[in-house]
Design a protein around this motif. Structure first.
Motif, PDB file in Angstrom:
ATOM      1  N   GLY A   1      24.873  -1.806   1.806  1.00 48.89           N
ATOM      2  CA  GLY A   1      25.564  -0.534   1.662  1.00 48.89           C
ATOM      3  C   GLY A   1      25.534  -0.025   0.230  1.00 48.89           C
ATOM      4  N   SER A   2      25.745  -0.931  -0.730  1.00 52.30           N
ATOM      5  CA  SER A   2      25.707  -0.534  -2.146  1.00 52.30           C
ATOM      6  C   SER A   2      24.313  -0.066  -2.547  1.00 52.30           C
ATOM      7  N   LEU A   3      23.282  -0.730  -2.031  1.00 49.02           N
ATOM      8  CA  LEU A   3      21.907  -0.323  -2.337  1.00 49.02           C
ATOM      9  C   LEU A   3      21.618   1.085  -1.835  1.00 49.02           C
ATOM     10  N   HIS A   4      22.019   1.365  -0.610  1.00 47.68           N
ATOM     11  CA  HIS A   4      21.712   2.674  -0.032  1.00 47.68           C
ATOM     12  C   HIS A   4      22.506   3.776  -0.739  1.00 47.68           C
ATOM     13  N   LEU A   5      23.721   3.463  -1.176  1.00 50.62           N
ATOM     14  CA  LEU A   5      24.486   4.443  -1.943  1.00 50.62           C
ATOM     15  C   LEU A   5      23.840   4.672  -3.308  1.00 50.62           C
TER      16      LEU A   5
ATOM     17  N   LEU B   1      16.203  -4.027  -4.507  1.00 47.44           N
ATOM     18  CA  LEU B   1      16.978  -4.138  -5.744  1.00 47.44           C
ATOM     19  C   LEU B   1      16.094  -3.839  -6.945  1.00 47.44           C
ATOM     20  N   ALA B   2      14.898  -4.413  -6.944  1.00 52.11           N
ATOM     21  CA  ALA B   2      13.965  -4.196  -8.055  1.00 52.11           C
ATOM     22  C   ALA B   2      13.527  -2.739  -8.118  1.00 52.11           C
ATOM     23  N   ALA B   3      13.263  -2.123  -6.955  1.00 51.81           N
ATOM     24  CA  ALA B   3      12.821  -0.720  -6.933  1.00 51.81           C
ATOM     25  C   ALA B   3      13.886   0.192  -7.538  1.00 51.81           C
TER      26      ALA B   3
ATOM     27  N   VAL C   1      25.154  -2.619  10.866  1.00 49.84           N
ATOM     28  CA  VAL C   1      24.696  -1.394  11.522  1.00 49.84           C
ATOM     29  C   VAL C   1      24.924  -0.183  10.618  1.00 49.84           C
ATOM     30  N   TRP C   2      26.086  -0.118   9.966  1.00 52.83           N
ATOM     31  CA  TRP C   2      26.350   0.994   9.053  1.00 52.83           C
ATOM     32  C   TRP C   2      25.310   1.036   7.933  1.00 52.83           C
ATOM     33  N   GLY C   3      24.990  -0.133   7.376  1.00 50.20           N
ATOM     34  CA  GLY C   3      24.002  -0.176   6.305  1.00 50.20           C
ATOM     35  C   GLY C   3      22.641   0.299   6.756  1.00 50.20           C
ATOM     36  N   ASN C   4      22.203  -0.158   7.938  1.00 48.17           N
ATOM     37  CA  ASN C   4      20.914   0.283   8.453  1.00 48.17           C
ATOM     38  C   ASN C   4      20.921   1.772   8.783  1.00 48.17           C
ATOM     39  N   LEU C   5      22.069   2.261   9.228  1.00 45.18           N
ATOM     40  CA  LEU C   5      22.166   3.693   9.522  1.00 45.18           C
ATOM     41  C   LEU C   5      21.986   4.508   8.240  1.00 45.18           C
TER      42      LEU C   5
ATOM     43  N   ALA D   1      25.656  -4.041  -5.807  1.00 43.42           N
ATOM     44  CA  ALA D   1      24.696  -4.604  -4.860  1.00 43.42           C
ATOM     45  C   ALA D   1      24.179  -5.949  -5.345  1.00 43.42           C
ATOM     46  N   ARG D   2      23.902  -6.022  -6.634  1.00 39.80           N
ATOM     47  CA  ARG D   2      23.404  -7.278  -7.190  1.00 39.80           C
ATOM     48  C   ARG D   2      24.459  -8.380  -7.072  1.00 39.80           C
ATOM     49  N   ALA D   3      25.725  -8.019  -7.315  1.00 40.64           N
ATOM     50  CA  ALA D   3      26.807  -9.008  -7.225  1.00 40.64           C
ATOM     51  C   ALA D   3      27.007  -9.457  -5.783  1.00 40.64           C
ATOM     52  N   PHE D   4      27.007  -8.520  -4.841  1.00 38.14           N
ATOM     53  CA  PHE D   4      27.158  -8.880  -3.436  1.00 38.14           C
ATOM     54  C   PHE D   4      25.997  -9.759  -2.969  1.00 38.14           C
ATOM     55  N   ASN D   5      24.813  -9.464  -3.455  1.00 36.41           N
ATOM     56  CA  ASN D   5      23.624 -10.169  -2.992  1.00 36.41           C
ATOM     57  C   ASN D   5      23.597 -11.614  -3.471  1.00 36.41           C
TER      58      ASN D   5
END
Length: 1019
Positions: free
Chosen positions: A708-712, A749-751, A671-675, A732-736
């Motif tokens: 979360g890392s992507l949005h940051l 990620l690519a964008a 939810v935090w990430g989507n927010l 983000a890449r490592a978490f993914n």
């Protein structure tokens, strides 16, 4: 019978430990100031851990802290699930009944799994597989302690962590990681010399060592002076120096051994006492009268603590004889009466272990049988929350398979009800071990409905059909998955599928393949499709059933994330239909969420959202825990996919409240990430960054933390912190990970990879990432991610026009982008606006800036609540107006557009956009300030506006076309070292991190006209 010395074998004087006490007192002070504290207190057996905790507890009580103690309980070789936490919470409730009731309000049933006094825990979970049940219990426990410790200092001391069951270890780790507020001190002790390389506590200690919030204290042995002080306290007089030397040498400074040696010396056992540890520990026990020795042996085999009633039933002594035997053992400091209870335990666990090890095998079995029989005759002899586990352990160690099998299965049910899935798995594995040795008459009387929650269908009624070995394997596989023991669970499913090779039971086989799919994904060994595809083939053509519905729902859910399309939509529709037919509510609700998402992806937006809203309302009304998280993640995600960010935020705020209250930590992370994702387009970047940080720090799973890392990354890139963006992109890449590629993760990620590469001036790397993304393709419903990617790529090309490195391959890249635009579905107004934007940037990349085209783009975004996007396209329109004509009307309009864009950029902290706006205005000699009061005139030269000297201007021209320091030195007739200094100064003044980023900035801002390189060389 023992003299005053024996009665004082424990020194009344607290010896040494000044440094350790200082650490504990500092923790108490910090906690009192509102900073929760976590400490690990380690040391060898007998070194004085318990005495130190007691001394600290006394100090804490003097300072008005509430102190509660809990100890890990060993029953044979087994630990009771959550025993120290249950004991501590029970003590907390006795001391603060009103405060505990208020803190637990609304979650009594869930917390009753740890503290039964709060109410009755639900036996059956919401849904057959409560994926977040354990995490929810942990979160609620942490919040309970935080609430109680909000207004008072609370000390929770947990002893003997080396005996802790897996669930206790996991809960402790969760507390240490997540406690953020409250006046709370948590101290856990463990026996360091027992932590061998394969001890289950070892990885936990290693994990906690990496947490900066956890302090670890190791207790050393006493030196000679401290041993002398300890002996003086025991003897109530100064000891003989020779005796001090001898005891110090033999004990090697171990406080407990000092006590034992002092008593042995007083009793005249010096000559007969050997250096054997067992002899040292047993010598005083063997000196007791026979009845007292017998009671000691019984207590040793009963576990860490034995209740008086149970002890009386097993000892079979008259009450007077039993009490006298206990009085002698207590008087000799062998046994202790348990505070706040009616039981007895050994004063030191080392003595208990020595006495237990000294029992003969037959004697041990007989004692365990008597314990089990006594407990069966009168279950009230022990507390309810540990009764089943203790009975199972007693029967198991009595080597009676007929009695042990049902007892072990009953204990596994209790463990499951408490979310102690690690203990449930261990008990089920023990049941499988006992299965063949149990008589057929016992096995036939067991029913799946009594002992398992997962019924892989066999075409029979689980209430009347005998329990099968495969039923145990199914329950164990789920328990292993839920507690994180995926490797063990995977082996169990492999064995189960091997057993099923000779049976015609496609539903049961499909069920195990579904489990394998989840386990393979959890172990990062694949995306799970091979296993799901096998399950799908097995149920194909079969009539509706719960397993059939679950397989279809799982397949549809997998396809939604990996390959959305008509087939996935059809699977979701059938999953809903089948689940309704068989009354599987949790499967139906989850399938409806998948169906709604796929409908939105397919363009049936309003109907899809209506379906998802209906599920959300039902979930909220009935507090269906198993679906709360997903309903408040998927619905706002679907809303965001069509540009309804504000509406998504409303659902997400409700989702935060619900997931927090229910303790759904992983769902809360999603939810935090989507927010964060929905706040960004609305221009609420500070809130978005905070939400993204919460997503990264919360939960246990990697995927939501990747979001979360992507949005940051997105926020930092827009604000010009390219180095920070690159760092979070790598996270983000490592978490993914790479084992389970999903378009919803890979395309963003690519964008952002393209965006970071372009900002750093690595255009070729940006093109390579674009190529990989286009080769992978954009599945249906991915326009929300595909349009930003195409925009990032085409903007990089447009900003790089004029760069020599950009010319080669440009035509092909633009053609590829155009082809992707032509094929990409739009649908929602926001993506129609993005399509116009990308098409306009394509023309810009070709060198054509048309005011009419950009006016249409601006008009499209003026209808949307996306201030940053609107500011960017206004900037482009202003640029087109200034390039296409020099009439005053165009200049006035461009000025107003740039003023609006600058205001947004300044408000958001979007430095790259602000710089672009300012330099465009300077190049065009536009004044953006409405009232230029005594302001210095803007320099005619935009390079001068950056504060660069004439020589730095020349160096930047060459940097912009890719010259090295040596080449710059040669062309400007300066030394390479001087060139290096100029480059460093330029990077600092431009606020960029590298040469590539400086070059990209120079070209984006049009600092040098075409031919600048030749002019510099000629100069």
């Amino acid at each position: 019978m023992l003299g005053s010395v024996e009665m004082r074998s424990v020194s009344p004087v607290f010896v040494g430990r000044a440094d350790e006490l200082e650490v504990l007192h500092d923790a108490l002070s910090r906690a009192a100031a509102g900073e929760p504290q976590a400490l690990l207190l380690g040391g060898e057996a007998g070194v004085g851990k318990t005495r130190l905790v007691e001394e600290f507890a006394t100090t804490a009580c003097r300072e008005s802290a509430v102190v509660v103690l809990g100890g890990c309980v060993e029953i044979g070789a087994d630990g009771l699930p959550f025993a120290p936490f249950s004991t501590a919470l029970r003590s907390l409730r006795r001391q603060l009944p009103d405060e505990v009731a208020a803190a637990a309000e609304g979650q009594e049933a869930e917390l009753a799994r740890l503290l039964p006094e709060l109410g009755e825990a639900p036996r059956r979970l919401d849904g057959r597989h409560d994926e977040e049940g354990t995490a929810r219990l942990f979160e609620l426990t942490a919040r309970l302690l935080e609430r109680i410790a909000a207004d008072r200092t609370v000390v929770v001391a947990l002893e003997d962590l080396h005996w802790a069951d897996a669930s206790t270890r996991h809960l402790l780790a969760y507390l240490f990681r997540t406690l953020r507020t409250g006046r709370l001190v948590v101290v856990a002790t463990y026996r360091a010399d027992d932590i061998h390389r394969r001890h289950p506590l070892r990885p936990l200690l290693a994990e906690l060592d990496r947490l900066r919030t956890v302090r670890r204290v190791e207790l050393r042995r006493f030196n000679r002076a401290e041993v002398a002080r300890q002996l003086a306290g025991i003897l109530a007089s100064a000891p003989d120096p020779a005796q001090v030397d001898e005891i110090f040498e033999r004990s090697d400074g171990n406080a407990f051994f000092v006590e034992e040696l002092a008593v042995a010396a007083h009793e005249g056992c010096r000559t007969g006492l050997t250096d054997s540890l067992r002899d040292l520990l047993l010598v005083r026990v063997e000196g007791l009268p026979e009845d007292a020795q017998r009671v000691a042996r019984i207590v040793a085999e009963g576990g860490s603590t034995v209740e008086y009633g149970l002890l009386a039933a097993v000892a079979r002594l008259s009450e007077d004889d039993l009490i006298e035997a206990l009085r002698v053992a207590v008087g000799a400091n062998i046994l202790l009466a348990v505070p706040d209870g009616d039981g007895y335990r050994f004063r030191h666990s080392l003595v208990r272990e020595a006495v237990s090890d000294d029992l003969l095998p037959g004697e041990r079995s007989r004692l365990n049988r008597r314990y089990a029989e006594a407990l069966e005759d009168d279950p009230t002899l022990v507390p309810a929350d540990g009764r089943a586990t203790r009975l199972a352990s007693y029967w198991y160690h009595a080597h009676d398979a007929a009695k042990a099998l049902p007892a072990v299965l009953h204990a596994s049910v209790e463990a499951r009800g408490r979310h102690a899935h690690s203990e449930q798995l261990r008990l089920l594995e023990r049941a499988m071990e006992l299965w063949e040795n149990a008589p057929d008459s016992v096995r036939v009387g067991l029913r799946p409905v009594d002992y398992t929650e997962v019924y892989p269908p066999c075409g029979c009624d689980p209430a009347t059909t005998p329990l099968r070995y495969l039923d145990l394997m199914a329950e164990a596989a789920v328990a292993g998955r839920l507690c994180g023991e995926r490797e063990r669970a995977l082996k169990i499913t492999k064995r189960a599928l091997h057993f099923l090779e000779d049976e015609s039971d496609p539903l049961r086989e499909a069920w195990f393949w579904v489990q394998r799919s989840m386990l393979v994904q959890g172990l990062a060994r694949g995306d799970g499709w091979k296993e799901l595809g096998t399950a799908q083939e097995l149920v194909r053509g079969l009539p509706p059933s719960e397993v059939h519905a679950e397989v279809l729902a799982m397949v549809a859910g997998w396809s939604m994330l990996h390959a959305p399309g008509p087939e996935a939509l059809s699977d979701a529709q059938r999953a809903v239909e089948y689940a309704r037919m068989v009354g599987a509510e949790d499967i139906e609700l989850n399938a409806r969420l998948t169906l709604g998402t796929l409908m939105v992806d397919a363009g049936d937006i309003e109907a899809g959202l209506a379906e998802m809203y209906a599920v959300k309302d039902q979930v909220e009304k009935r507090s269906l825990t198993a679906v709360v998280g997903r309903s408040h993640v998927n619905l706002p995600s679907a809303l965001e996919s069509v540009g309804r960010s504000g509406e998504a935020i409303e659902v997400l705020r409700t989702g935060l409240e619900l997931t927090r209250r229910m303790g759904l930590s992983d769902s809360e992370t999603w939810v935090w990430g989507n927010l964060a994702e929905s706040l960004f387009p609305l221009g609420r970047w500070d809130e978005a960054a905070e939400a993204a940080a919460n997503a990264i720090s919360g939960g246990q799973s990697a995927k939501p933390r990747a979001g979360g890392s992507l949005h940051l990354t997105n926020v930092e890139l827009a604000r010009g912190d390219v180095a920070g963006a690159a760092r979070h992109l790598a996270d983000a890449r490592a978490f993914n990970g790479t084992h389970d590629p999903q378009p919803q993760s890979n395309i963003p990620l690519a964008a952002l990879t393209i965006g970071v590469a372009a900002a750093e001036g690595r255009l070729l790397d940006a093109r390579a990432e674009l190529r990989r993304a286009l080769d992978a393709g954009f599945p249906p419903g991915m326009q929300r991610h595909a349009w930003p990617l195409l925009l990032a790529a085409v903007t990089a090309e447009a900003d790089a026009r004029g760069l020599p490195v950009a010319e080669e391959g440009r035509t092909e890249v633009l053609s590829d982008i155009f082809e992707a635009v032509r094929k990409l579905t739009t649908g929602a107004p926001v993506w129609l606006a993005y399509e116009r934007w990308v098409r306009a940037e394509l023309r810009c990349a070709e060198g054509v800036l048309e005011p009419g085209t950009w006016s249409e783009v601006v008009a499209a975004f003026e209808l949307l609540e996306r201030p940053y996007d609107l500011a960017r396209v206004r900037y482009r329109l202003a640029e087109a107006l200034l390039v296409s004509g020099a009439d005053q009307e165009s200049r006035d309009r461009a000025t107003e557009l740039l003023r609006l864009a600058a205001a947004v950029a300044d408000h958001l902290g979007a430095r790259p956009l602000a710089d672009s706006v300012a330099l465009l205005a300077q190049r065009a000699r536009l004044t953006l300030a409405r009232v230029p009061e005594r302001s210095a005139p803007a320099p005619d030269d935009p390079v001068e506006a950056l504060g660069l000297t004439s020589r730095e201007r020349d160096v930047l021209r060459l940097v912009a076309v890719g010259r090295s320091n040596r080449q710059i030195a040669e062309e400007l007739f300066i030394s390479p070292k001087t060139a290096s200094v100029h480059v460093s100064n330029i990077l600092a003044k431009l606020g960029v991190s590298g040469r590539g980023e400086a070059a990209a900035l120079a070209h984006r801002l049009r600092l040098f006209p075409p031919g600048a390189e030749a002019q510099t060389a000629a100069g």
